[in-house]
Design a protein around this motif. Structure first.
Motif, PDB file in Angstrom:
ATOM      1  N   HIS A 183       0.846  -1.205   0.000  1.00  0.00           N
ATOM      2  CA  HIS A 183       0.000   0.000   0.000  1.00  0.00           C
ATOM      3  C   HIS A 183       0.881   1.254   0.000  1.00  0.00           C
ATOM      4  CE1 HIS A 183      -2.945   2.945   1.017  1.00  0.00           C
ATOM      5  NE2 HIS A 183      -2.619   3.023   2.295  1.00  0.00           N
ATOM      6  N   HIS A 184       1.923   1.208   0.793  1.00  0.00           N
ATOM      7  CA  HIS A 184       2.833   2.348   0.894  1.00  0.00           C
ATOM      8  C   HIS A 184       3.482   2.657  -0.463  1.00  0.00           C
ATOM      9  CE1 HIS A 184       6.692   4.271   2.022  1.00  0.00           C
ATOM     10  NE2 HIS A 184       5.911   4.911   2.840  1.00  0.00           N
ATOM     11  N   ASP A 185       3.759   1.594  -1.241  1.00  0.00           N
ATOM     12  CA  ASP A 185       4.510   1.756  -2.499  1.00  0.00           C
ATOM     13  C   ASP A 185       3.628   1.884  -3.744  1.00  0.00           C
ATOM     14  OD1 ASP A 185       6.725   1.300  -0.963  1.00  0.00           O
ATOM     15  OD2 ASP A 185       6.993  -0.790  -1.575  1.00  0.00           O
ATOM     16  N   THR A 186       2.317   1.709  -3.609  1.00  0.00           N
ATOM     17  CA  THR A 186       1.484   1.537  -4.812  1.00  0.00           C
ATOM     18  C   THR A 186       0.360   2.560  -4.881  1.00  0.00           C
ATOM     19  OG1 THR A 186       1.918  -0.830  -4.589  1.00  0.00           O
ATOM     20  CG2 THR A 186       0.213  -0.190  -6.162  1.00  0.00           C
ATOM     21  N   ALA A 187       0.444   3.481  -5.835  1.00  0.00           N
ATOM     22  CA  ALA A 187      -0.657   4.431  -6.044  1.00  0.00           C
ATOM     23  C   ALA A 187      -1.907   3.653  -6.445  1.00  0.00           C
ATOM     24  CB  ALA A 187      -0.282   5.424  -7.138  1.00  0.00           C
ATOM     25  N   GLY A 188      -3.034   4.104  -5.949  1.00  0.00           N
ATOM     26  CA  GLY A 188      -4.301   3.438  -6.270  1.00  0.00           C
ATOM     27  C   GLY A 188      -4.705   2.409  -5.231  1.00  0.00           C
ATOM     28  N   SER A 189      -3.770   2.077  -4.319  1.00  0.00           N
ATOM     29  CA  SER A 189      -4.116   1.066  -3.317  1.00  0.00           C
ATOM     30  C   SER A 189      -4.745   1.739  -2.105  1.00  0.00           C
ATOM     31  CB  SER A 189      -2.864   0.288  -2.898  1.00  0.00           C
ATOM     32  OG  SER A 189      -1.996   1.132  -2.174  1.00  0.00           O
ATOM     33  N   VAL A 190      -5.514   0.953  -1.351  1.00  0.00           N
ATOM     34  CA  VAL A 190      -6.146   1.475  -0.133  1.00  0.00           C
ATOM     35  C   VAL A 190      -5.699   0.640   1.058  1.00  0.00           C
ATOM     36  CG1 VAL A 190      -8.154   2.411  -1.343  1.00  0.00           C
ATOM     37  CG2 VAL A 190      -8.247   0.064  -0.442  1.00  0.00           C
ATOM     38  N   ASP A 191      -5.810   1.231   2.245  1.00  0.00           N
ATOM     39  CA  ASP A 191      -5.407   0.498   3.453  1.00  0.00           C
ATOM     40  C   ASP A 191      -6.478  -0.530   3.831  1.00  0.00           C
ATOM     41  OD1 ASP A 191      -7.321   2.428   4.138  1.00  0.00           O
ATOM     42  OD2 ASP A 191      -6.652   2.448   6.216  1.00  0.00           O
ATOM     43  N   ARG A 192      -6.090  -1.449   4.719  1.00  0.00           N
ATOM     44  CA  ARG A 192      -7.046  -2.414   5.288  1.00  0.00           C
ATOM     45  C   ARG A 192      -6.852  -2.410   6.796  1.00  0.00           C
ATOM     46  NH1 ARG A 192      -6.219  -7.819   1.768  1.00  0.00           N
ATOM     47  NH2 ARG A 192      -7.557  -7.221   0.023  1.00  0.00           N
ATOM     48  N   ASN A 193      -7.915  -2.069   7.546  1.00  0.00           N
ATOM     49  CA  ASN A 193      -7.780  -2.099   9.001  1.00  0.00           C
ATOM     50  C   ASN A 193      -8.003  -3.527   9.513  1.00  0.00           C
ATOM     51  OD1 ASN A 193     -10.543  -2.515   9.078  1.00  0.00           O
ATOM     52  ND2 ASN A 193     -10.988  -0.329   9.357  1.00  0.00           N
ATOM     53  N   ALA A 194      -7.860  -3.703  10.846  1.00  0.00           N
ATOM     54  CA  ALA A 194      -7.914  -5.061  11.411  1.00  0.00           C
ATOM     55  C   ALA A 194      -9.258  -5.733  11.123  1.00  0.00           C
ATOM     56  CB  ALA A 194      -7.639  -4.999  12.906  1.00  0.00           C
ATOM     57  N   GLY A 195     -10.345  -4.947  11.274  1.00  0.00           N
ATOM     58  CA  GLY A 195     -11.671  -5.514  11.016  1.00  0.00           C
ATOM     59  C   GLY A 195     -11.792  -5.964   9.570  1.00  0.00           C
ATOM     60  N   ARG A 196     -11.258  -5.141   8.692  1.00  0.00           N
ATOM     61  CA  ARG A 196     -11.380  -5.477   7.271  1.00  0.00           C
ATOM     62  C   ARG A 196     -10.575  -6.725   6.937  1.00  0.00           C
ATOM     63  NH1 ARG A 196     -14.135  -3.081   2.861  1.00  0.00           N
ATOM     64  NH2 ARG A 196     -14.475  -4.979   1.692  1.00  0.00           N
ATOM     65  N   TRP A 197      -9.445  -6.926   7.608  1.00  0.00           N
ATOM     66  CA  TRP A 197      -8.691  -8.166   7.376  1.00  0.00           C
ATOM     67  C   TRP A 197      -9.505  -9.380   7.812  1.00  0.00           C
ATOM     68  CZ3 TRP A 197      -4.987  -9.668   4.357  1.00  0.00           C
ATOM     69  CH2 TRP A 197      -4.086  -8.734   3.860  1.00  0.00           C
ATOM     70  N   ARG A 198     -10.181  -9.265   8.990  1.00  0.00           N
ATOM     71  CA  ARG A 198     -11.021 -10.394   9.423  1.00  0.00           C
ATOM     72  C   ARG A 198     -12.104 -10.642   8.384  1.00  0.00           C
ATOM     73  NH1 ARG A 198     -10.428  -7.959  14.393  1.00  0.00           N
ATOM     74  NH2 ARG A 198     -12.370  -6.798  14.205  1.00  0.00           N
ATOM     75  N   TYR A 199     -12.673  -9.558   7.862  1.00  0.00           N
ATOM     76  CA  TYR A 199     -13.753  -9.657   6.881  1.00  0.00           C
ATOM     77  C   TYR A 199     -13.256 -10.337   5.605  1.00  0.00           C
ATOM     78  CZ  TYR A 199     -18.059  -8.072   4.603  1.00  0.00           C
ATOM     79  OH  TYR A 199     -19.270  -8.028   3.967  1.00  0.00           O
ATOM     80  N   GLU A 200     -12.065  -9.949   5.158  1.00  0.00           N
ATOM     81  CA  GLU A 200     -11.516 -10.494   3.902  1.00  0.00           C
ATOM     82  C   GLU A 200     -11.118 -11.956   4.053  1.00  0.00           C
ATOM     83  OE1 GLU A 200     -11.339  -8.877   0.877  1.00  0.00           O
ATOM     84  OE2 GLU A 200     -12.515  -7.423   2.031  1.00  0.00           O
ATOM     85  N   LEU A 201     -10.613 -12.334   5.245  1.00  0.00           N
ATOM     86  CA  LEU A 201     -10.077 -13.692   5.413  1.00  0.00           C
ATOM     87  C   LEU A 201     -11.144 -14.680   5.873  1.00  0.00           C
ATOM     88  CD1 LEU A 201      -6.576 -12.885   6.974  1.00  0.00           C
ATOM     89  CD2 LEU A 201      -7.100 -13.557   4.616  1.00  0.00           C
ATOM     90  N   PHE A 202     -12.381 -14.216   6.037  1.00  0.00           N
ATOM     91  CA  PHE A 202     -13.477 -15.110   6.415  1.00  0.00           C
ATOM     92  C   PHE A 202     -13.577 -16.213   5.352  1.00  0.00           C
ATOM     93  CE2 PHE A 202     -17.992 -16.265   6.124  1.00  0.00           C
ATOM     94  CZ  PHE A 202     -18.203 -16.687   7.434  1.00  0.00           C
ATOM     95  N   ASP A 203     -13.594 -17.460   5.813  1.00  0.00           N
ATOM     96  CA  ASP A 203     -13.444 -18.551   4.837  1.00  0.00           C
ATOM     97  C   ASP A 203     -14.381 -19.710   5.145  1.00  0.00           C
ATOM     98  OD1 ASP A 203     -12.384 -19.859   2.654  1.00  0.00           O
ATOM     99  OD2 ASP A 203     -10.666 -20.665   3.759  1.00  0.00           O
ATOM    100  N   ASP A 204     -15.623 -19.370   5.465  1.00  0.00           N
ATOM    101  CA  ASP A 204     -16.604 -20.415   5.724  1.00  0.00           C
ATOM    102  C   ASP A 204     -16.919 -21.157   4.420  1.00  0.00           C
ATOM    103  OD1 ASP A 204     -18.704 -21.163   7.951  1.00  0.00           O
ATOM    104  OD2 ASP A 204     -19.795 -21.092   6.034  1.00  0.00           O
ATOM    105  N   GLU A 205     -17.380 -22.396   4.567  1.00  0.00           N
ATOM    106  CA  GLU A 205     -17.772 -23.232   3.420  1.00  0.00           C
ATOM    107  C   GLU A 205     -18.607 -22.456   2.387  1.00  0.00           C
ATOM    108  OE1 GLU A 205     -17.522 -26.994   4.058  1.00  0.00           O
ATOM    109  OE2 GLU A 205     -17.614 -27.007   1.856  1.00  0.00           O
TER     110      GLU A 205
END
Ligand SMILES: CC(C)(COP(=O)(O)OP(=O)(O)OC[C@H]1O[C@@H](n2cnc3c(N)ncnc32)[C@H](O)[C@@H]1OP(=O)(O)O)[C@@H](O)C(=O)NCCC(=O)NCCS
Length: 413
Positions: A183-205
């Protein structure tokens, strides 16, 4: 019957979330409502359009808070517009437009400089002065055509870069640090907070669509974690030539990129690799001996709108110094119309309105499109979108705004 815009609170959040999913033709699982509420939703950024006759929610919208990296490495606060729907029973009565206006006004009031979104339909947002600033590619390759003719790692390099598997808990601890560097090195990227990481990594069946649970692998070099991949495997039986579906692959060095792709192209029992949302200038195509085998389908990724034009223009850096007067015409934002003079010195712009005649004229949507440096202005001139009035103004615009690397938004919202 009238449609009234109302706040979203814990009292109507469930109805609001059901209305969002209904708008996209989906039923919602109760756990997903709690997940959104706990890990992602900011209630004070959401809006409900209510039919005052039935008192039902018939339209939904809102924004998530992000910081957007702009060329030069600065980040600016961005409203990530999402959840936009109007019930098919109440379409074309202005609910969507009114919600968008409210979301933009609220974003500006809280200090956001840019708003951004991923569009479900590409004809919806230009009318609100959004421009397509980031393009990306979905890939497909048969890994038996995965030989490299070029690599940043030469055979006599002493790189100790290597890849190892980690489990989901380890991934949850390691991925955010690598993503943050990207994110630091890439224009166009956005940050991800802790909650958003949990949201993204949710991996239910139910989110796997019949494929495996997520696998994770990390690239490490010189004791630093410099890349990761999250993928699923789709295979019918032990001997089936399956598909390796890459959900996200991030590298922060050229060595990590080459090491990770060497690893991914080396599996037995994989007939196809797919990868979504790859950067427009990803170097893999230039490394393959048979590059045509890498099928790439382009799609629009991040659309942005400059909410505060001078501040946004002053936040990024430029590739050329000089003075350029940019005229803006806008039906939807008469207040921002006019001519802005950019004085760029030492890569940094100072921006003021002027009564002088402009060098180039465009809409705020087209200024937004070229803002992150990946969309070059030439085709927009040829398309009749940008008017290059003074001699040499297109070359100047190109030289100032275009960046060395294409912007990339790894995060879908
Ligand atoms: C897209 C959607 C939100 C529009 O809602 P709406 O309340 O009917 O929109 P509005 O009445 O405010 O119309 C706004 C403008 O967009 C136009 N518009 C909206 N949807 C359109 C469509 N699908 N095709 C063409 N034009 C469309 C309207 O004609 C109107 O144009 P105008 O300002 O020139 O009159 C709604 O149709 C919807 O929920 N679609 C499915 C979900 C979706 O795609 N959401 C977008 C998520 S990114």
């Amino acid at each position: 019957m009238t449609i009234e815009l109302r706040s979203v609170t814990d009292d109507n959040f469930v109805e609001w979330r059901e209305a969002v999913r209904h708008g996209f033709g989906q039923q919602v699982h109760p756990d997903d409502i709690a997940r959104l509420r706990n890990d992602r939703a900011e209630l004070d950024r959401l809006v409900a359009a209510v039919d005052t006759g039935s008192e039902r929610i018939v339209g939904t919208g809102g924004a998530d808070s992000y910081s957007l990296a702009v060329p030069g490495g600065a980040t600016v606060p961005m409203a990530g517009v999402a959840y936009m729907t109007t019930s098919v029973t109440h379409r074309r009565q202005g609910a969507f437009s009114n919600m968008m206006t409210q979301i933009h006004d609220a974003a500006r009031d809280r200090g956001d400089i840019i708003s951004g979104l991923w569009a479900s339909q590409s004809h919806l947002y230009s009318r609100f002065d959004y421009g397509l600033a980031v393009n990306s590619y979905d890939w497909e390759i048969d890994p038996s055509f995965g030989a490299f003719t070029h690599s940043p790692i030469s055979p006599d390099d002493e790189s100790d870069a290597h890849v190892y598997f980690v489990d989901a808990d380890e991934a949850a601890a390691m991925l955010p640090g690598i993503y943050e560097q990207m994110h630091h090195d890439t224009a166009g990227s956005v940050d991800r907070n802790a909650g958003r990481w949990r949201y993204e990594l949710f991996d239910d069946e139910r989110v796997r669509g019949g494929a495996s649970a997520l696998f994770f692998a990390i690239c490490e070099e010189g004791g630093e974690q410099t890349g990761y991949v999250a993928y699923r495997m789709r295979r019918l039986g032990d001997s089936d030539m399956g598909t390796l579906e890459i959900v996200e692959q991030v590298s922060v060095t050229d060595t990590a990129h080459a090491t990770m792709w060497r690893f991914l192209l080396n599996f037995d029992l994989v007939g196809k690799i797919t990868a979504i949302n790859r950067p427009a200038d990803d170097p893999l195509w230039w490394m393959l001996s048979d590059p045509r085998r890498l099928n790439r389908i382009s799609h629009d990724a991040l659309w942005i709108r400059l909410l505060d034009i001078p501040k946004a223009l002053e936040a990024r850096t430029y590739n050329a110094n000089g003075r350029l007067k940019v005229g803006l015409v806008s039906e939807s934002q008469p207040a921002v119309a006019g001519t802005y003079v950019l004085d760029i010195d030492d890569s940094q712009a100072s921006v003021k309105k002027t009564t002088d005649k402009p060098d180039v004229v465009m809409t705020p949507a087209d200024l937004s499109a070229i803002y992150l440096g990946g969309v070059t202005p030439g085709p927009l001139v040829e398309a009749g979108r940008i008017d290059a009035i003074t001699t040499g103004s297109l070359a100047k615009l190109h030289g100032m705004f275009t960046t060395d690397s294409a912007p990339w938004c790894a995060h879908y919202f």
